[in-house]
Design an enzyme around this catalytic site. Structure first.
Site, PDB file in Angstrom:
ATOM      1  CB  CYS A  70      -1.035   0.031   1.149  1.00 18.26           C
ATOM      2  SG  CYS A  70      -1.781   1.324   1.596  1.00 18.26           S
ATOM      3  CB  THR A  72      -1.479   5.158   1.329  1.00 22.03           C
ATOM      4  OG1 THR A  72      -2.250   6.130   0.386  1.00 22.03           O
ATOM      5  CG2 THR A  72      -1.916   6.460   2.340  1.00 22.03           C
ATOM      6  CB  CYS A 206      -2.550   3.934  -5.402  1.00 23.62           C
ATOM      7  SG  CYS A 206      -3.928   3.052  -4.383  1.00 23.62           S
TER       8      CYS A 206
END
Length: 293
Positions: A70, A72, A206
Site C-alpha cells: 500500500c 499510503t 496506488c
C-alpha cells in the site's frame, strides 16, 4: 512461518500476485483492512496506527516479513514504525521479523538508479527535464514522498503527483468500468493541464490502480511508459529474501486471504484480475490457529 502482505483493501493483491510468482514455494498470508478502507483520506496518525495493527496481526498469524503493499501506508507509516515500534516488537516476539515497503523499488524503477544514489547538484539550469506523473491517493500526494525521493536521486526528473480522491474506493467496491474510465480520464486530463502537457512517464502510485492499469493506458498517450509496481517490488523483495535467510517464509505454498471486515467473496472486478473466485476470511480464525500451532 510465512510472508505477510498488508493493504487497506484489495489493491495489494497486485503485489501479492507478483510475489507469489517470484516466490512460489513460500507461504503467504494476505490481510485487507477492509473495515477501515480507504486509507487515502485519513490522517497521518490514523494511517500509522492502523498499519501497526495490521502488521501485528500478520506477525501473530505467523508472518516473518510483512510487505506494506500500500503506497499510503508505505509513504506515511513505514518509517515511523521502523523507528519507534518494530525493535520493541522484535523483543516481544523473540524471533526475526521485519516490515518492508514498496516505495523504494518503485523509485528505483522510475529513475533507473539504486536507492543509495545521490544526485550531483549541478546548479539551477537543466538542459533536458523529463516529467514523471504520479497517480496516487490524497495521503500519498500530501506526503510528497515521490517528489522528495526522486529529487534526491536525479536532477533530470520533475515530479507532479495527481491526487485521485475516491478512485481506490471505487475499485475496492467494484465500480463498473465506464465509471472507472471516466474517473481516470478526468485525473489524466487534470494532470495534463497542471503540467502543460502529458508526462513523459507515469507511476501508478496506488496498488489499487494496477487492477485497472489498462484504463490508465487507454487515457495516456500511446508510448508513454507506465511504471508498474508489482514486477519491481517482486524482484526487489525476492532479492532481499535471498540475502536474508533468517526470515522463514515457509515452503508449502500455502495461501491465506484475511480481512478485518466482513468475510465475503470479492467483486467481479477483483475476480477478473485474480483469474478466479476469491474469498476473504475473518482474521480471528487465522490468528487463533497460529497461536495454537
Amino acid at each position: 512461518m510465512a510472508m505477510g502482505v498488508f493493504d487497506s483493501g484489495v489493491g495489494g493483491l497486485s503485489i501479492h500476485h507478483a510475489l507469489v510468482n517470484r516466490l512460489p514455494q513460500a507461504d503467504f498470508v494476505y490481510l485487507a483492512d477492509q473495515k477501515h478502507t480507504p486509507y487515502g483520506d485519513r490522517s497521518g496518525e490514523e494511517i500509522v496506527e492502523l498499519t501497526r495493527q495490521g502488521c501485528e496481526t500478520l506477525f501473530e498469524a505467523g508472518a516473518s516479513l510483512v510487505v506494506l503493499a500500500c503506497n499510503t501506508a508505505s509513504a506515511v507509516a513505514l518509517r515511523r514504525l521502523q523507528q519507534t515500534w518494530l525493535s520493541g516488537f522484535r523483543k516481544t516476539c523473540k524471533r526475526p521479523v521485519n516490515v518492508l515497503g514498496i516505495i523504494v523499488p518503485t523509485i528505483e524503477a522510475a529513475t533507473g538508479l539504486p536507492w543509495e544514489h545521490e544526485a550531483e547538484r549541478r546548479g539551477p539550469k537543466i538542459e533536458k527535464l523529463d516529467v514523471v506523473g504520479v497517480f496516487a491517493t490524497v495521503a500519498t500526494a500530501r506526503s510528497r514522498v515521490y517528489e522528495i525521493e526522486i529529487d534526491k536521486r536525479s536532477q533530470d526528473l520533475a515530479v507532479f503527483t495527481e491526487a485521485c480522491s475516491g478512485l481506490a474506493d471505487m475499485i475496492e467496491h467494484g465500480a463498473d468500468r465506464d465509471a472507472l474510465s471516466a474517473k481516470i480520464k478526468g485525473h489524466v486530463e487534470s494532470l495534463r493541464i497542471r503540467i502543460g502537457r502529458y508526462p513523459d512517464r507515469a507511476i501508478l502510485g496506488c496498488t489499487h490502480y494496477e487492477l485497472v492499469a489498462d484504463l490508465f493506458r487507454q487515457h495516456l498517450p500511446d508510448g508513454t511508459p507506465i511504471i508498474h509496481q508489482p514486477p519491481s517490488v517482486a524482484k526487489a523483495l525476492g532479492d532481499y529474501v535471498e540475502r536474508h535467510p533468517q526470515y522463514d517464509l515457509g515452503s508449502s505454498g500455502a495461501r491465506s486471504f484475511l480481512t478485518t471486515g466482513a468475510p465475503k467473496s470479492q467483486s467481479m472486478l477483483i475476480e477478473a484480475f485474480w483469474g478466479g473466485p476469491l474469498t476473504f476470511e475473518s482474521i480471528d480464525s487465522a490468528v487463533a490457529s497460529a497461536r495454537s500451532a
